[in-house]
Write an enzyme that holds these catalytic residues in place. Sequence first.
Site, PDB file in Angstrom:
ATOM      1  N   LYS A 111      -5.728   4.818   4.976  1.00  0.00           N
ATOM      2  CA  LYS A 111      -4.598   3.979   5.404  1.00  0.00           C
ATOM      3  C   LYS A 111      -4.011   3.157   4.245  1.00  0.00           C
ATOM      4  CE  LYS A 111      -6.908   1.851   8.648  1.00  0.00           C
ATOM      5  NZ  LYS A 111      -8.166   2.642   8.630  1.00  0.00           N
ATOM      6  N   THR A 112      -4.881   2.522   3.476  1.00  0.00           N
ATOM      7  CA  THR A 112      -4.384   1.657   2.405  1.00  0.00           C
ATOM      8  C   THR A 112      -3.624   2.465   1.364  1.00  0.00           C
ATOM      9  OG1 THR A 112      -6.178   0.074   2.728  1.00  0.00           O
ATOM     10  CG2 THR A 112      -5.061   0.022   0.606  1.00  0.00           C
ATOM     11  N   GLU A 138      -0.032  -1.140   7.236  1.00  0.00           N
ATOM     12  CA  GLU A 138      -1.337  -0.573   7.529  1.00  0.00           C
ATOM     13  C   GLU A 138      -1.833  -1.203   8.833  1.00  0.00           C
ATOM     14  OE1 GLU A 138      -5.846  -0.684   5.598  1.00  0.00           O
ATOM     15  OE2 GLU A 138      -4.096  -1.011   4.309  1.00  0.00           O
TER      16      GLU A 138
END
Length: 453
Positions: free
Chosen positions: A115-116, A158
Amino acid sequence: MGVGGIGMSAFARLLRARGHFVSGCDEAETELTAQLQQEGVAVASGHSAEHVTLGAFGPQFGPVDVLVASEAVPKTHPELAAARSAGIEVRPRMALLGELLRAGPSVGVIGTHGKTTTTSMIAVAMQGAGLDPSAFVGGLVPEFGSNARVGEGPFVAEVDESDRAFAELGCETAVFTNAEDDHVGGDQATYWNTVEEQHAGFARFVAGSDRVLLCADWPGLEDLCVGARERLSYGQAQDADYRAHDLRPDAEGTAFTVAFRGEVLGEARVSLPGIHNVLNALAALAVTHLYGGEFARAAAALAAFRGPGRRWQRVGELNGALIVDDYAHNATKVAAAVQAAHQTGRRVRVVFQPHRYLRTQQSWPRLADALMAADEVLLLDIAAASEPPIEGIHATLISERMSAQGHAGVHYLPDRAEVVRRLRETAQDSDIIVTMGAGDVWKLSRELAGEAG
């Protein structure tokens, strides 16, 4: 509350940029809280009910109107209790994120892994293409010098599934990277009871969004997207809407061709090794294309992107050996990081710190198997992350399984000074040393590279 955290600090920056007065507190002063203060966010050290009710940041500010807190904060916490007694609104952090996602065009990145990096890449690609995004990222993005960016374009965020309230949110475009079993099985606020419940949460988020862009290479994602109003996919799969093909890996990254429904959009490159980073970059290019950004400019921005903090972060060198730090802490991420390390063509030496007793209890065999491909593994003790020890759960479960499976290069070394001595004495210019884990193992990479701190 907890303004020094990577997520809360990003909220503070975004809200201040939108004209709000923002104050915060945290248990300890850090480099991040010092940066916030330099940017005009008032930060108090420690926790106190007075922070909420007495205008502890100066009489000109008065008491706060809204207290933002993570669901992980106990409801009996003195600051929360003081806010409730004073009639001050306590807003969960996910509710705040939901407001930001609903305020205009938005992209929410969900999934167990990546995600990051994917959120960072989307924001960087959009910025390169001139779309001027705002961004909320769970890591520091070098291009922004921050974990947040304020712009006039789409809001890219995110969305962390460790907060169960994420499932009730939605956005314009949900980017769904994968779904596995992390943050499952505990009684903490940041854990789901079962993987089925967590995956149902992913499905609710998708159903609450206008469209989903899902990874076609990850088995089972389509089943979680049946409630989507519009479905698009990305990946190497033949039937993916956005497809990466003709991958050309080298020691520094991978070049590839991007096509949309059979029509070539252009050539791209990701300057981070590993197939997973090709997929992350493809998602970023797909989102930028969906929002009308110019492909060539987005691809150029991604080619220059070196990754967010602690995600394949090049820290320095030791005797010519490349030192990299990576946040990988569950088996899939660990395996991907080891594969990326092998792509450099160097001898792969991993310093691994298992994260949390419960996670280790659930996954130590998989962690051991994921590390088998490394040439050498130096194993630290488990990073507790405030969890109490679990009887019988120890880092040596991993090393013993690896040794039993024939790995001759795994060593349990709880003494960090010994790890540093060993690597300083043996590092060669043909090595890559990867410090790996979600705890404080990153400090070793800086020590090995000769950095302070």
